[in-house]
Design an enzyme around this catalytic site. Structure first.
Site, PDB file in Angstrom:
ATOM      1  N   SER A   1      -2.893  -7.480   2.992  1.00 60.99           N
ATOM      2  CA  SER A   1      -3.078  -7.383   4.442  1.00 60.99           C
ATOM      3  C   SER A   1      -3.356  -8.764   5.020  1.00 60.99           C
ATOM      4  O   SER A   1      -2.934  -9.066   6.140  1.00 60.99           O
ATOM      5  CB  SER A   1      -4.254  -6.457   4.768  1.00 60.99           C
ATOM      6  OG  SER A   1      -3.988  -5.166   4.318  1.00 60.99           O
TER       7      SER A   1
ATOM      8  N   ARG B   1      -2.460  -5.687  -8.376  1.00 58.52           N
ATOM      9  CA  ARG B   1      -1.427  -6.712  -8.193  1.00 58.52           C
ATOM     10  C   ARG B   1      -1.485  -7.750  -9.293  1.00 58.52           C
ATOM     11  O   ARG B   1      -0.477  -8.175  -9.803  1.00 58.52           O
ATOM     12  CB  ARG B   1      -1.623  -7.424  -6.849  1.00 58.52           C
ATOM     13  CG  ARG B   1      -1.152  -6.618  -5.678  1.00 58.52           C
ATOM     14  CD  ARG B   1      -1.739  -7.118  -4.401  1.00 58.52           C
ATOM     15  NE  ARG B   1      -3.169  -6.884  -4.366  1.00 58.52           N
ATOM     16  CZ  ARG B   1      -3.909  -6.959  -3.280  1.00 58.52           C
ATOM     17  NH1 ARG B   1      -3.357  -7.313  -2.150  1.00 58.52           N
ATOM     18  NH2 ARG B   1      -5.184  -6.705  -3.317  1.00 58.52           N
TER      19      ARG B   1
ATOM     20  N   LYS C   1     -18.120  -6.599   5.269  1.00 59.88           N
ATOM     21  CA  LYS C   1     -17.010  -7.046   6.117  1.00 59.88           C
ATOM     22  C   LYS C   1     -17.110  -6.451   7.515  1.00 59.88           C
ATOM     23  O   LYS C   1     -16.177  -6.535   8.299  1.00 59.88           O
ATOM     24  CB  LYS C   1     -15.676  -6.601   5.497  1.00 59.88           C
ATOM     25  CG  LYS C   1     -15.240  -7.408   4.290  1.00 59.88           C
ATOM     26  CD  LYS C   1     -13.747  -7.135   4.050  1.00 59.88           C
ATOM     27  CE  LYS C   1     -13.276  -7.462   2.662  1.00 59.88           C
ATOM     28  NZ  LYS C   1     -11.993  -6.806   2.369  1.00 59.88           N
TER      29      LYS C   1
ATOM     30  N   HIS D   1       0.847  -1.202   0.000  1.00 56.61           N
ATOM     31  CA  HIS D   1       0.000   0.000   0.000  1.00 56.61           C
ATOM     32  C   HIS D   1       0.880   1.249   0.000  1.00 56.61           C
ATOM     33  O   HIS D   1       0.631   2.191  -0.741  1.00 56.61           O
ATOM     34  CB  HIS D   1      -0.863   0.066   1.278  1.00 56.61           C
ATOM     35  CG  HIS D   1      -1.878  -1.025   1.425  1.00 56.61           C
ATOM     36  ND1 HIS D   1      -2.005  -1.756   2.584  1.00 56.61           N
ATOM     37  CD2 HIS D   1      -2.824  -1.506   0.578  1.00 56.61           C
ATOM     38  CE1 HIS D   1      -3.003  -2.618   2.451  1.00 56.61           C
ATOM     39  NE2 HIS D   1      -3.508  -2.502   1.240  1.00 56.61           N
TER      40      HIS D   1
HETATM   41  P1  ADP Z   1      -5.742  -5.839   0.791  1.00 53.29           P
HETATM   42  O1  ADP Z   1      -6.206  -6.369  -0.559  1.00 53.29           O
HETATM   43  O2  ADP Z   1      -4.280  -5.965   1.007  1.00 53.29           O
HETATM   44  O3  ADP Z   1      -6.582  -6.291   1.950  1.00 53.29           O
HETATM   45  P2  ADP Z   1      -7.088  -3.259   0.699  1.00 53.29           P
HETATM   46  O4  ADP Z   1      -8.462  -3.778   0.539  1.00 53.29           O
HETATM   47  O5  ADP Z   1      -6.821  -2.379   1.865  1.00 53.29           O
HETATM   48  O6  ADP Z   1      -5.922  -4.315   0.719  1.00 53.29           O
HETATM   49  O7  ADP Z   1      -6.655  -2.554  -0.665  1.00 53.29           O
HETATM   50  C1  ADP Z   1      -6.601  -1.185  -0.921  1.00 53.29           C
HETATM   51  C2  ADP Z   1      -6.003  -0.940  -2.290  1.00 53.29           C
HETATM   52  O8  ADP Z   1      -4.621  -1.296  -2.275  1.00 53.29           O
HETATM   53  C3  ADP Z   1      -6.589  -1.721  -3.457  1.00 53.29           C
HETATM   54  O9  ADP Z   1      -6.605  -0.862  -4.591  1.00 53.29           O
HETATM   55  C4  ADP Z   1      -5.603  -2.869  -3.637  1.00 53.29           C
HETATM   56  O10 ADP Z   1      -5.638  -3.392  -4.951  1.00 53.29           O
HETATM   57  C5  ADP Z   1      -4.308  -2.158  -3.346  1.00 53.29           C
HETATM   58  N1  ADP Z   1      -3.199  -3.028  -2.913  1.00 53.29           N
HETATM   59  C6  ADP Z   1      -3.194  -3.858  -1.853  1.00 53.29           C
HETATM   60  N2  ADP Z   1      -1.998  -4.485  -1.739  1.00 53.29           N
HETATM   61  C7  ADP Z   1      -1.219  -4.028  -2.755  1.00 53.29           C
HETATM   62  C8  ADP Z   1       0.103  -4.297  -3.201  1.00 53.29           C
HETATM   63  N3  ADP Z   1       0.874  -5.206  -2.567  1.00 53.29           N
HETATM   64  N4  ADP Z   1       0.568  -3.638  -4.279  1.00 53.29           N
HETATM   65  C9  ADP Z   1      -0.236  -2.759  -4.923  1.00 53.29           C
HETATM   66  N5  ADP Z   1      -1.482  -2.458  -4.568  1.00 53.29           N
HETATM   67  C10 ADP Z   1      -1.998  -3.082  -3.509  1.00 53.29           C
END
Ligand code: ADP
Length: 166
Positions: free
Chosen positions: A133, A95, A42, A18
């Site tokens: 996460s 990703r 969620k 992130h």
């Molecule tokens: P996660 O999928 O890790 O639970 P979130 O729901 O908080 O994360 O995702 C928030 C944003 O961050 C989304 O646009 C998701 O695609 C992006 N994201 C999460 N992890 C990564 C990563 N390792 N690299 C690039 N973008 C990411």
């Protein structure tokens, strides 16, 4: 005019994947709002409270010296929050192709709700393409913490919650 973008997610907890996206977006925009949006499906299923997640975002931004990004949260719909705050751009990290399908339809829905809103996609750094996460949460359950996945700040919060490395 100040160019502001919003980076929405659950950040449970925030990872270096992130933060890589935030860092890169913060070089393009004057201000990046890292916003926790509770997905109603969620609700109650998160490991950390909204307050704890905001604290970890703020601590990580300070640690990495990203000074033009701030943390926020809202219960409502992303597009309505953006209208209130006069924000026009959503940043999303991608990703894998599987992220794309979901994000593509989300971007279409948001565009339908407000035609002035743009979603910009940024590709993950290859170092973080596997990182989510949920990977961090799963490893923390075994008291495994890796400095290439999370900031020191998040590491300390995870140790408080799960205990020190065995
Ligand atoms: P996660 O999928 O890790 O639970 P979130 O729901 O908080 O994360 O995702 C928030 C944003 O961050 C989304 O646009 C998701 O695609 C992006 N994201 C999460 N992890 C990564 C990563 N390792 N690299 C690039 N973008 C990411």
């Amino acid at each position: 005019m100040k160019r502001t973008a919003i980076y929405p997610g659950s950040f449970d907890p925030i990872t270096l994947g992130h933060l890589d996206i935030i860092q890169r977006a913060s070089e393009i925009f004057d201000h990046v709002v890292v916003a926790i949006f509770e997905n109603p499906q969620k609700k109650g299923k998160h490991m950390f409270s909204v307050e704890e997640r905001i604290d970890m975002i703020e601590g990580s931004l300070r640690e990495l010296g990203i000074d033009n990004a701030t943390a926020a949260t809202s219960q409502g719909l992303l597009v309505r929050y953006m209208e209130e705050q006069s924000i026009k751009v959503i940043i999303k990290g991608l990703r894998a192709v599987s992220d794309f399908e979901f994000e593509f339809s989300m971007a279409m829905v948001n565009k339908k709700l407000n035609d002035n809103i743009e979603t910009l996609f940024m590709m993950t750094d290859t170092n973080y393409s596997y990182l989510s996460s949920s990977v961090v949460r799963e490893l923390a359950g075994y008291r495994e913490y890796h400095s290439d996945l999370i900031t020191h700040y998040v590491h300390r919060r995870l140790v408080e919650r799960f205990g020190a490395d065995p």
